[in-house]
Design a protein around this motif. Sequence first.
Motif, PDB file in Angstrom:
ATOM      1  N   ARG A 329       0.856  -1.184   0.000  1.00  0.00           N
ATOM      2  CA  ARG A 329       0.000   0.000   0.000  1.00  0.00           C
ATOM      3  C   ARG A 329       0.891   1.233   0.000  1.00  0.00           C
ATOM      4  O   ARG A 329       1.528   1.552   0.999  1.00  0.00           O
ATOM      5  CB  ARG A 329      -0.935  -0.032   1.215  1.00  0.00           C
ATOM      6  N   SER A 330       0.912   1.935  -1.125  1.00  0.00           N
ATOM      7  CA  SER A 330       1.865   3.027  -1.322  1.00  0.00           C
ATOM      8  C   SER A 330       1.297   4.394  -0.998  1.00  0.00           C
ATOM      9  O   SER A 330       2.016   5.273  -0.509  1.00  0.00           O
ATOM     10  CB  SER A 330       2.365   3.014  -2.774  1.00  0.00           C
ATOM     11  N   ASN A 331       0.030   4.599  -1.292  1.00  0.00           N
ATOM     12  CA  ASN A 331      -0.540   5.938  -1.163  1.00  0.00           C
ATOM     13  C   ASN A 331      -0.861   6.282   0.288  1.00  0.00           C
ATOM     14  O   ASN A 331      -1.388   5.457   1.032  1.00  0.00           O
ATOM     15  CB  ASN A 331      -1.819   6.063  -1.991  1.00  0.00           C
ATOM     16  N   VAL A 332      -0.593   7.538   0.656  1.00  0.00           N
ATOM     17  CA  VAL A 332      -1.000   8.063   1.960  1.00  0.00           C
ATOM     18  C   VAL A 332      -2.407   8.625   1.827  1.00  0.00           C
ATOM     19  O   VAL A 332      -2.731   9.312   0.849  1.00  0.00           O
ATOM     20  CB  VAL A 332      -0.031   9.167   2.432  1.00  0.00           C
ATOM     21  N   LYS A 333      -3.250   8.324   2.799  1.00  0.00           N
ATOM     22  CA  LYS A 333      -4.614   8.844   2.773  1.00  0.00           C
ATOM     23  C   LYS A 333      -4.598  10.371   2.883  1.00  0.00           C
ATOM     24  O   LYS A 333      -3.967  10.917   3.784  1.00  0.00           O
ATOM     25  CB  LYS A 333      -5.426   8.290   3.947  1.00  0.00           C
ATOM     26  N   PRO A 334      -5.299  11.073   1.999  1.00  0.00           N
ATOM     27  CA  PRO A 334      -5.506  12.512   2.217  1.00  0.00           C
ATOM     28  C   PRO A 334      -6.267  12.733   3.525  1.00  0.00           C
ATOM     29  O   PRO A 334      -6.835  11.795   4.104  1.00  0.00           O
ATOM     30  CB  PRO A 334      -6.333  12.936   1.003  1.00  0.00           C
ATOM     31  N   ALA A 335      -6.307  13.970   3.974  1.00  0.00           N
ATOM     32  CA  ALA A 335      -6.827  14.264   5.311  1.00  0.00           C
ATOM     33  C   ALA A 335      -8.272  13.817   5.509  1.00  0.00           C
ATOM     34  O   ALA A 335      -8.608  13.174   6.516  1.00  0.00           O
ATOM     35  CB  ALA A 335      -6.689  15.754   5.596  1.00  0.00           C
ATOM     36  N   PHE A 336      -9.164  14.156   4.571  1.00  0.00           N
ATOM     37  CA  PHE A 336     -10.559  13.769   4.755  1.00  0.00           C
ATOM     38  C   PHE A 336     -10.706  12.256   4.700  1.00  0.00           C
ATOM     39  O   PHE A 336     -11.501  11.666   5.434  1.00  0.00           O
ATOM     40  CB  PHE A 336     -11.458  14.429   3.707  1.00  0.00           C
ATOM     41  N   PHE A 338      -8.528  10.124   5.694  1.00  0.00           N
ATOM     42  CA  PHE A 338      -8.064   9.623   6.990  1.00  0.00           C
ATOM     43  C   PHE A 338      -9.164   9.720   8.042  1.00  0.00           C
ATOM     44  O   PHE A 338      -9.491   8.738   8.723  1.00  0.00           O
ATOM     45  CB  PHE A 338      -6.829  10.407   7.441  1.00  0.00           C
ATOM     46  N   ILE A 339      -9.760  10.901   8.182  1.00  0.00           N
ATOM     47  CA  ILE A 339     -10.812  11.069   9.187  1.00  0.00           C
ATOM     48  C   ILE A 339     -12.022  10.207   8.842  1.00  0.00           C
ATOM     49  O   ILE A 339     -12.618   9.566   9.711  1.00  0.00           O
ATOM     50  CB  ILE A 339     -11.197  12.550   9.319  1.00  0.00           C
ATOM     51  N   GLY A 340     -12.393  10.168   7.565  1.00  0.00           N
ATOM     52  CA  GLY A 340     -13.543   9.375   7.156  1.00  0.00           C
ATOM     53  C   GLY A 340     -13.352   7.898   7.434  1.00  0.00           C
ATOM     54  O   GLY A 340     -14.263   7.219   7.935  1.00  0.00           O
ATOM     55  N   VAL A 452      -3.659   3.054  17.155  1.00  0.00           N
ATOM     56  CA  VAL A 452      -4.026   2.325  15.941  1.00  0.00           C
ATOM     57  C   VAL A 452      -4.294   3.294  14.793  1.00  0.00           C
ATOM     58  O   VAL A 452      -3.788   3.125  13.679  1.00  0.00           O
ATOM     59  CB  VAL A 452      -5.268   1.437  16.190  1.00  0.00           C
ATOM     60  N   LEU A 453      -5.087   4.325  15.063  1.00  0.00           N
ATOM     61  CA  LEU A 453      -5.450   5.279  14.006  1.00  0.00           C
ATOM     62  C   LEU A 453      -4.250   6.082  13.524  1.00  0.00           C
ATOM     63  O   LEU A 453      -4.183   6.471  12.347  1.00  0.00           O
ATOM     64  CB  LEU A 453      -6.548   6.219  14.506  1.00  0.00           C
ATOM     65  N   ALA A 454      -3.316   6.358  14.426  1.00  0.00           N
ATOM     66  CA  ALA A 454      -2.146   7.164  14.058  1.00  0.00           C
ATOM     67  C   ALA A 454      -1.033   6.325  13.451  1.00  0.00           C
ATOM     68  O   ALA A 454      -0.041   6.878  12.965  1.00  0.00           O
ATOM     69  CB  ALA A 454      -1.619   7.908  15.284  1.00  0.00           C
ATOM     70  N   SER A 455      -1.181   5.023  13.450  1.00  0.00           N
ATOM     71  CA  SER A 455      -0.107   4.144  12.973  1.00  0.00           C
ATOM     72  C   SER A 455       0.115   4.284  11.476  1.00  0.00           C
ATOM     73  O   SER A 455      -0.823   4.562  10.712  1.00  0.00           O
ATOM     74  CB  SER A 455      -0.443   2.689  13.303  1.00  0.00           C
ATOM     75  N   PRO A 456       1.345   4.089  11.031  1.00  0.00           N
ATOM     76  CA  PRO A 456       1.608   4.112   9.577  1.00  0.00           C
ATOM     77  C   PRO A 456       0.749   3.111   8.820  1.00  0.00           C
ATOM     78  O   PRO A 456       0.360   3.371   7.671  1.00  0.00           O
ATOM     79  CB  PRO A 456       3.094   3.757   9.501  1.00  0.00           C
ATOM     80  N   ALA A 457       0.429   1.981   9.442  1.00  0.00           N
ATOM     81  CA  ALA A 457      -0.365   0.967   8.757  1.00  0.00           C
ATOM     82  C   ALA A 457      -1.772   1.470   8.427  1.00  0.00           C
ATOM     83  O   ALA A 457      -2.369   1.057   7.428  1.00  0.00           O
ATOM     84  CB  ALA A 457      -0.471  -0.291   9.634  1.00  0.00           C
ATOM     85  N   PHE A 458      -2.317   2.374   9.273  1.00  0.00           N
ATOM     86  CA  PHE A 458      -3.666   2.895   9.015  1.00  0.00           C
ATOM     87  C   PHE A 458      -3.634   4.064   8.042  1.00  0.00           C
ATOM     88  O   PHE A 458      -4.669   4.413   7.472  1.00  0.00           O
ATOM     89  CB  PHE A 458      -4.325   3.343  10.327  1.00  0.00           C
ATOM     90  N   GLN A 459      -2.483   4.667   7.843  1.00  0.00           N
ATOM     91  CA  GLN A 459      -2.390   5.880   7.018  1.00  0.00           C
ATOM     92  C   GLN A 459      -2.345   5.593   5.525  1.00  0.00           C
ATOM     93  O   GLN A 459      -2.500   6.510   4.724  1.00  0.00           O
ATOM     94  CB  GLN A 459      -1.129   6.686   7.390  1.00  0.00           C
ATOM     95  N   ARG A 460      -2.140   4.346   5.146  1.00  0.00           N
ATOM     96  CA  ARG A 460      -1.891   4.057   3.727  1.00  0.00           C
ATOM     97  C   ARG A 460      -2.986   3.222   3.095  1.00  0.00           C
ATOM     98  O   ARG A 460      -3.664   2.447   3.752  1.00  0.00           O
ATOM     99  CB  ARG A 460      -0.536   3.346   3.562  1.00  0.00           C
ATOM    100  N   THR A 461      -3.128   3.378   1.783  1.00  0.00           N
ATOM    101  CA  THR A 461      -4.086   2.611   1.015  1.00  0.00           C
ATOM    102  C   THR A 461      -3.380   1.735  -0.019  1.00  0.00           C
ATOM    103  O   THR A 461      -4.017   1.061  -0.781  1.00  0.00           O
ATOM    104  CB  THR A 461      -5.082   3.537   0.287  1.00  0.00           C
TER     105      THR A 461
END
Length: 461
Positions: A329-336, A338-340, A452-461
Motif C-alpha cells: 500500500r503506497s498511497n497516503v490517505k488525504p486528510a478527509f 483519513f478522518i472518514g 491504531v489510528l495514528a499508525s503508519p499501517a492505518f495511514q496508507r491505502t
Amino acid sequence: MRFDPQLAEIRFGCGLSPSVAAPASIEQMLATLTDTDAIASRFPIENFDAFQKRIAYTQSLQKIRKKNRGSPEALAAKKGRRVLNKEARIAQAGWIGQHLNRWVSTEAPLRERLTLFWADHFTATGKVGLIRRSASPYMESAIRPHINGPFEDLLIAAVLHPLMIHYLDQQRSIGANSKRAARGGKLVGLNENLAREVLELHTLGVNGPYTQTDVTELAELLTGVTFAPPMRLKFRKDQAEPGAETVLGKSYGGGPAHIRDVVAAMRDLAHHPATARHIAWKLAVHFTSDTPDPALIDALEARYLETDGDLSAVNEALLSHPAAWVKQRSNVKPAFHFIGSAVRALDVPAQAITSLEEKMTRDLIVVPLRQMGHIWEKPDGPDGLPEEDAAWIAPQGIAARLQWSITAPQLLMENLPDPREFVHTALGDFTTPAVEFAANAAETRWDGVGLVLASPAFQRT
C-alpha cells in the motif's frame, strides 16, 4: 489477479468497518455504482437547485436594502441577510457531517471515493457572500450523478455550472468585438481562466497538445457563458465574440452565437486522446501510487478510447487490472480520507455526528483538516488537493493526525472499542506486529485506539 475484499475497502472504499461487510467481488463493487444512491437519501446534502433559493432570497433582500436606504425596511433586510448567511454557514457545517456519515455507513464506498475524486478534479468554490457555502451543493448536482457515465457529460455539467463560472470569473469575460463591448462602459474584457483550466486541468493535461492560441480561441468561444440571478447558467449572445474560433485545429461557431458551439467543443475535448491519457494517469495515481504501473495507465487509457470516455468502463478497467491489487500500500490517505476511514472503523453513530453543533464541527473536523493540510471547501487553486504523498506527511500534518487520533474518538463516542479488538477491525489482515503490540499494551482505550489510528499501517491505502 486475486481479489482481496479487505484491500478493496481500504484502497477503493472508505475503509474497513465492523458493521458493513466488505465486497465479495469486483462485480459487486461496480454494481453499487448503478444501484439507487441510498446513502445520499439517508444523509441528504442540499443540491444546488435548493441552494439557489437561498441566493434568490438574499438577493431580494439586497434589492430592498438598496431601494430603501436608511429606512426600517432596509435595516430589516440587512438583518435578514445576516440571518441567511448564518443559516448557510450552519448548513455547511452540517453537510460535512453528512459527508462523514455517508463514509461511516455506506455499502457503496466506491461511490464516495469517486465523488470526492471528481469533485477535486473539477474544483470549484464560492468566493464571496452566501455563495461561499455552495461547494457541497455543487458536488451533489454537478459531480455525484455523473461519476459512472460518459466523461463528456461530467465535463459539461461541471464546466458550465454557475459555481465554476463564478469561481473562475467567466462571467467577466466579454468578447472584444461583441455588441456589449461596442456599447462601451466598464468592461473587463477577455478572461482566459476557464478556458485554460479546461485544457490544462480538466481535459488534456498540463503537458497536453495545446498552445496559447488554443487557450485564447477557446476563451473567445466561451464568451457569452455566464450566469443570471439566482446563479443560473445563461448564455448572452451580446457578450459573445462573433465569428468562428479554432481550437486544436477544429472550427466552432461562425453563425449566430450559441451555447451549442461551446458544448460541441467540450465533447470533442472529452474524446481527445490526450484527455484519455490524462484521466487514466490521474485515476492511477489517486488509487494506487504516486508512481503507478505504466501498464495500468495504458489499460485505462485504452478502455477510455475504446468506449469514448465511458467512465463505467474505465472504472471496471481500474478494478480489473492486476496492478490495482498489489499488496503493498503506497498511497497516503488525504486528510478527509483519513478522518472518514477512522470514523468508519470506529462505527461512530450517525447521531453523534449530526448532533454536533457548529463549534464542535469546527473543532473536531474543520480545524483538524486544515492542520492536516486540507482547508475544507477553500482550495488554494483550481488544481485542487495535492496527490503527492509528501504533501500529506509533512511534520505538522502528522502531528495533527496523531492529536486527532488521541482526542477526537473519545469526544465522538461514549464507549470506545477495546483496542485489542479494534486493531483488527481497523486494519484486518494488514495489522502489523508493532501496532498489535501497541494496542495490547495501551493503558487506556483512548490511547490504544489513538495509536491504531495514528499508525503508519492505518495511514496508507
